[in-house]
Design a protein around this motif. Structure first.
Motif, PDB file in Angstrom:
ATOM      1  N   UNK A 148       0.750  -1.567   0.272  1.00  0.00           N
ATOM      2  CA  UNK A 148      -0.104  -0.251   0.320  1.00  0.00           C
ATOM      3  C   UNK A 148       0.763   1.409  -0.052  1.00  0.00           C
ATOM      4  N   UNK A 205      -4.417  -6.251  -7.104  1.00  0.00           N
ATOM      5  CA  UNK A 205      -3.929  -6.132  -6.008  1.00  0.00           C
ATOM      6  C   UNK A 205      -2.987  -6.117  -5.540  1.00  0.00           C
ATOM      7  N   UNK A 220      -1.303  -7.448   1.790  1.00  0.00           N
ATOM      8  CA  UNK A 220      -0.884  -6.195   3.255  1.00  0.00           C
ATOM      9  C   UNK A 220      -0.808  -7.618   4.088  1.00  0.00           C
ATOM     10  N   UNK A 221       0.311  -6.868   5.002  1.00  0.00           N
ATOM     11  CA  UNK A 221       0.871  -7.817   5.506  1.00  0.00           C
ATOM     12  C   UNK A 221       1.740  -9.040   5.608  1.00  0.00           C
ATOM     13  N   UNK A 246       0.734 -10.895   3.208  1.00  0.00           N
ATOM     14  CA  UNK A 246      -0.665 -12.011   2.301  1.00  0.00           C
ATOM     15  C   UNK A 246      -1.048 -11.010   1.527  1.00  0.00           C
ATOM     16  N   UNK A 251      -2.004 -10.281  -1.885  1.00  0.00           N
ATOM     17  CA  UNK A 251      -3.742  -9.790  -3.132  1.00  0.00           C
ATOM     18  C   UNK A 251      -4.679  -9.664  -1.578  1.00  0.00           C
ATOM     19  N   UNK A 252      -4.342  -9.510  -0.592  1.00  0.00           N
ATOM     20  CA  UNK A 252      -5.624  -8.929   0.289  1.00  0.00           C
ATOM     21  C   UNK A 252      -6.425  -7.811   0.028  1.00  0.00           C
ATOM     22  N   UNK A 253      -5.674  -7.298  -1.021  1.00  0.00           N
ATOM     23  CA  UNK A 253      -6.611  -6.245  -1.250  1.00  0.00           C
ATOM     24  C   UNK A 253      -6.175  -5.361  -2.886  1.00  0.00           C
ATOM     25  N   UNK A 254      -7.670  -5.336  -3.557  1.00  0.00           N
ATOM     26  CA  UNK A 254      -7.478  -5.714  -4.880  1.00  0.00           C
ATOM     27  C   UNK A 254      -8.964  -4.927  -5.569  1.00  0.00           C
ATOM     28  N   UNK A 256      -6.183 -18.004   6.021  1.00  0.00           N
ATOM     29  CA  UNK A 256      -6.020 -16.672   5.289  1.00  0.00           C
ATOM     30  C   UNK A 256      -6.560 -16.631   3.888  1.00  0.00           C
ATOM     31  N   UNK A 257      -6.648 -17.925   2.945  1.00  0.00           N
ATOM     32  CA  UNK A 257      -6.941 -17.536   2.174  1.00  0.00           C
ATOM     33  C   UNK A 257      -8.019 -17.459   1.436  1.00  0.00           C
TER      34      UNK A 257
END
Lengths: 355, 355
Positions: free
Chosen positions: B72, B138, B141-142, B144, B146-149, B311-312
C-alpha cells in the motif's frame, strides 16, 4: 413510499431496519461487522441494537470521527482488523454512520479480498440524502477529497429518521444544502417547497424526494460519464473552499456550509455563463444567505482555491469544468469558465455577505 | 490467432503493439502514464519505445521491483504522483512489467479518482499466462498476497514474446508452472504436449493456449463465485509456502516454484480426497519434480503454513477450501480437507524429493 429501487438494491425508509434480519439470513454470511466511529458507536449503536431486538451477532470495528480521518491509514487499520478477525469473502460489513463512515467503509469493503458485501445505514442528514445513493466510495489523499475510491453498490441502504434525533442543528443544515441543490438542479417545485417549509424541521417526505432525485440522476449515469455531473453543482468551488477551510480554519466549515458558498458562487457563474436570470440568481443568493452563516473567503486564499479546483475529479484535459444552472430546476455540465470569472464569483460571494 | 476476446477487451499476441496507437488515439486521453519498475524501465521500455516508433507522449512512473514492494505504501506514492502530474479521470495508465506491476498498477488505476483506464503489457511469462487475464488487481498487506484489490478490466492486453528474451530461465520456469496447471485443471492433451516439448523453449502457441484456457474459465465466472476457483489448484498450499519463504528464506522461492510444490501436495490431496488415481499422482509428481528444484518444507513451518492457509481468499465460514483434481485435465473446487491430510501432503512432498 417506504422503499426506492436503485440499481439492483433497495433503499428503505423508516422501516426500523425490519428487512435487515432477512438480508443477513439470506446472505448466509460467515461474519457480520459493524463499522462505526466513536460517536456513532455511542449514539447510534444502541438504537441499531434496539431496532434489531438486541441483535448481537456482529463484531464492532470502531474508528475516529471526522473527515480528517477518512484516509488511507485508517483503511489499512480496518483491512488488518478484518484480517485479524479472519474475515473471509462471505462476510458482511454494515456501515453505521455519516458520510465518512459510509464512504470509507464502502471503500474498504469493496477492496478487501477484492470485494465483500456491505450495507449502508447513514445516520446524518447529509449522508442520508447524499452518500446513501449512487455507489460512490472513497477516501481523501493529502486533503484532496475522494481522490481514491471505487464505484461499488451496497446490498441495501436504510434511512431512518430516528437516527437524526442525535444530529446537531449545524449538521442538519449541512445535509440540507444538498437538498436545496437537488431542487436547484432538477426540481423547481421541490426547491420552493423546501423554501416554504421550516428548515429546522425536515420531514421524511422531503428526504425521500431528495433521495429520489439523486437516484434518478445516478441511475441514468452510474459512472459519471455525463448527466451525473449535475450533482456537482456548487461543488467545484464548494469542495475547494471546504478543503481550504479544513486545512486552515480552527473551526472548519461543514460540507454543507461550503457547498452553500459554492452554490452562491456557481449561481453567479450560471448567470454569467449560462441562462440563469438575474432574478433567479438573486432568489438563490437571498435564500441561501438567510439559512447559512456568513463566511469570508480570504483574498489570499484565491490561488490555493484554484489549485484545489484543478484537481477536481470532473476536470478533463486540464480544464476546470463546472455544472451550471440554466434556470432554477435545470442544470447543465462540462462548462468551461474563465479564471477571472471564478475570481469574480468569489468576490460576489464576499460582497453579498458584506451587505 | 493474433488476438483473443475477453470480457469486452482484446488480448493481442505478437502484434508489436500495433493496435496500441489507435487505442490511445480513440481514447482521447488527457495524459498517458507508463508504470514500470526499475528493471522493466531499463530492459523493456526501450523495446516498448521502439515498437511504438519512439513514441514519447507519456510520463514514466517508476517503482522498485519485487513482490515485497507490491504494498500500500507504493500505491500511496503512485496515487500522489498521479495527483502531482495533474492526472484526471481521462488519463490512461499502461502497466509495463511483471505481475507485481500489472496487479498493483491495475489496483492504482482502478481506484484513482474512482477508476481510470489502464492497459496491461505483461513482460514476464508468469504475468503473460496468469496476471494478464481475468481482471484481478491487488496488493499484499502484511505479506498476505492480494489481500486488497478489485475486479477491474483493462482496455487491452498485449502479449509480446519479444519481452521474454530478457527474462531469466528461473523466471521463465516460474510462469511455466501456471501453464502446467492450466493443462492439469482443464486440458489433458495440452498437459502432455507441454511435457513432450522442451520446457526451456516455450512457444507463443503454448502461451496462447494457456491464456485461452484461463480466459474461458474467467469468462464463465468473472467474480470467482464458483468455477474460477479451479485456477487455484496448487495455490492454497503453494501461496502459503510462498508467503513463508518470502518472510524467512534468504533466497525466496519464485511464485512458480512455490506453486510447483503446491501442485504436488494438492495432487496428493486430490488422490486422497477426490478421484485422481495413484498413477496420475505419480505422473504429476515425477514430471514436476523433474522440472523444478527440490525444496525442504521445514516441519517447524507447518503451523505457520496453516495460518497462511486460513487467510486464503477462497475460504468460507472458516473452512480452508481446496481445488482438487478429479483426473489430469479435470478439476473440482470447494473441497474440505482435514488438517492431518494437509500435513501428510507436506510430508509427501518432502519425501518425494528425499528419494
Amino acid at each position: 413510499m417506504n422503499k426506492l429501487e436503485s440499481a439492483g438494491h433497495n433503499i428503505y425508509f423508516d422501516t426500523r431496519l425490519a428487512p435487515l434480519a432477512e438480508i443477513i439470513e439470506n446472505g448466509k454470511y460467515s461474519n457480520v461487522f459493524v463499522f462505526a466511529d466513536r460517536n456513532t458507536a455511542e449514539l447510534c449503536l444502541p438504537v441499531f441494537r434496539e431496532m434489531l431486538d438486541d441483535f448481537s451477532g456482529f463484531d464492532l470495528i470502531e474508528t475516529d470521527p471526522g473527515e480528517e480521518n477518512k484516509n488511507i491509514d485508517f483503511c489499512i487499520g480496518i483491512w488488518k482488523t478484518l484480517l485479524d478477525f479472519g474475515a473471509d469473502r462471505k462476510c458482511l460489513v454494515i456501515n453505521l454512520g455519516g458520510g465518512v463512515i459510509t464512504d470509507m467503509g464502502g471503500f474498504v469493503a469493496s477492496t478487501y479480498k477484492r470485494g465483500v458485501d456491505f450495507i449502508n445505514i447513514p445516520t446524518t442528514l447529509l449522508s442520508q440524502v447524499d452518500a446513501s445513493v449512487g455507489g460512490k466510495t472513497g477516501i481523501d489523499i493529502d486533503n484532496v477529497k475522494n481522490m481514491v475510491g471505487t464505484f461499488s453498490l451496497p446490498q441495501a441502504v436504510f434511512i431512518e429518521a430516528e437516527f437524526l434525533k442525535t444530529v446537531p442543528q449545524r449538521e442538519m443544515l449541512s445535509g440540507f444544502a444538498e437538498m436545496i441543490k437537488h431542487g436547484l438542479i432538477a426540481d423547481q417545485e421541490y426547491y420552493y417547497q423546501l423554501k416554504a417549509a421550516d428548515y429546522k424541521n425536515i420531514t421524511t417526505a422531503a428526504i425521500h424526494r431528495s433521495v429520489e432525485i439523486k437516484n434518478e440522476v445516478v441511475t441514468a449515469d452510474p459512472q459519471e460519464k455525463g448527466l451525473r455531473k449535475i450533482l456537482n453543482f456548487g461543488h467545484t468551488i464548494g469542495h475547494a473552499v471546504e478543503s481550504y477551510s479544513l486545512s486552515k480554519d480552527k473551526k472548519p466549515l461543514t460540507h454543507g456550509e461550503a457547498i452553500a458558498i459554492g452554490m452562491i458562487c456557481e449561481a453567479y457563474l450560471s448567470h454569467k455563463n449560462s441562462t440563469l436570470t438575474a432574478e433567479e440568481l438573486e432568489e438563490i443568493r437571498q435564500y441561501i444567505s438567510k439559512v447559512y452563516p456568513a463566511y469570508k473567503i480570504k483574498e489570499k486564499s484565491f490561488a490555493q482555491l484554484s489549485v484545489f479546483m484543478q484537481s477536481d475529479k470532473k476536470n478533463e484535459h486540464g480544464n476546470v469544468l463546472f455544472s451550471l444552472l440554466q434556470s432554477i430546476g435545470k442544470c447543465t455540465y462540462n462548462c468551461r469558465v474563465s479564471e477571472s470569472d471564478i475570481v469574480e464569483s468569489l468576490e460576489y460571494y464576499n460582497l453579498t455577505y458584506a451587505k
